[in-house]
Design an enzyme around this catalytic site. Sequence first.
Site, mmCIF file in Angstrom:
data_model
loop_
_atom_site.group_PDB
_atom_site.id
_atom_site.type_symbol
_atom_site.label_atom_id
_atom_site.label_comp_id
_atom_site.label_asym_id
_atom_site.label_seq_id
_atom_site.Cartn_x
_atom_site.Cartn_y
_atom_site.Cartn_z
ATOM 1 N N ASP A 104 -0.287 5.076 1.033
ATOM 2 C CA ASP A 104 -0.550 6.029 2.106
ATOM 3 C C ASP A 104 -0.442 5.355 3.469
ATOM 4 O O ASP A 104 -1.055 4.311 3.709
ATOM 5 C CB ASP A 104 -1.939 6.648 1.939
ATOM 6 N N ASP A 156 0.864 -1.170 0.000
ATOM 7 C CA ASP A 156 0.000 0.000 0.000
ATOM 8 C C ASP A 156 0.912 1.236 0.000
ATOM 9 O O ASP A 156 2.119 1.127 0.243
ATOM 10 C CB ASP A 156 -0.874 -0.051 1.261
#
Length: 297
Positions: free
Chosen positions: A98, A96
């Site tokens: 963020d 991922d």
Amino acid sequence: MTSNLAAVSYGMTLSPESLDGVRKALTGAGVTVSAESQSGDGRYAVHTAELNVAAATAEDVAALRRTVAGVDAPGMDTALVPESLRKASRKLLIMDVDSTLIQQEVIELLAAYAGKREEVAAVTEAAMRGELDFAQSLHARVAVLAGLPVDVVNSVRAEVRLSLGAAELVAAFKAAGHVVAVVSGGFNQILGPLAGELGLDYWIANELEIVDGALTGKVLGAVIDRTAKEKYLREWAAAEGIDLEHTIAVGDGANDLDMLGAAGIGVAFNAKPAVRAVADAAINMPYLDAVRHIANV
């Protein structure tokens, strides 16, 4: 007997008592510890124990993980990792972005320019806990950006900071001949330049719509949500000829759960409680490159 599982413990400090607690939990479950080693650096310590497990089915490993999770070991986490993954000649690391690859949530940085940071941050937090549909919450958060000049995107890009150890993690995997990918519920306009700087093999995120030099408050195409993240993990692994058992997925929020579950090992990085509860392993310190030790890279 050849080791078929490894217990990798890591933390800012590893006390002998905590390590002994893990050792006793494993031997109490019928596991033989065949060898132990120490590594890490001045930021955190790592202890690796090679294990012999009579039966190492997915169910057996999951049961052992629950056993180890029950050990009282403040400041330390332990990942149980199949040696088949640790010794694989080619692996795929998918992350991922963020609050994982980078320290911030880009949508919140953008919202600050619209005077809506706190409002958007509250929605982001609820979505990451799994309390809101991710796609719906994304559309609602992006809507507050309508009318912002496109220059704001460049300003936010300059604010983005990699997580500690992120660049080193990517470089180590690449140098060893492995594949590194990221999949994000964020935005291509921010991720693209970052992916180029890091030399990522694959990357994808949402596309902010820009018309006449301003954000419209919309995203183009289908939203990159938890289903899409798993889909790209499977597609990219297949494209590279890498077994899913030899993939490592890292994330922090509910929209990462499908990806974490599908990978050979799913790692929760400073994650929400709902994610830590079901991930195969957790890193609860700021150093993303601890993933290297889990994956033996």
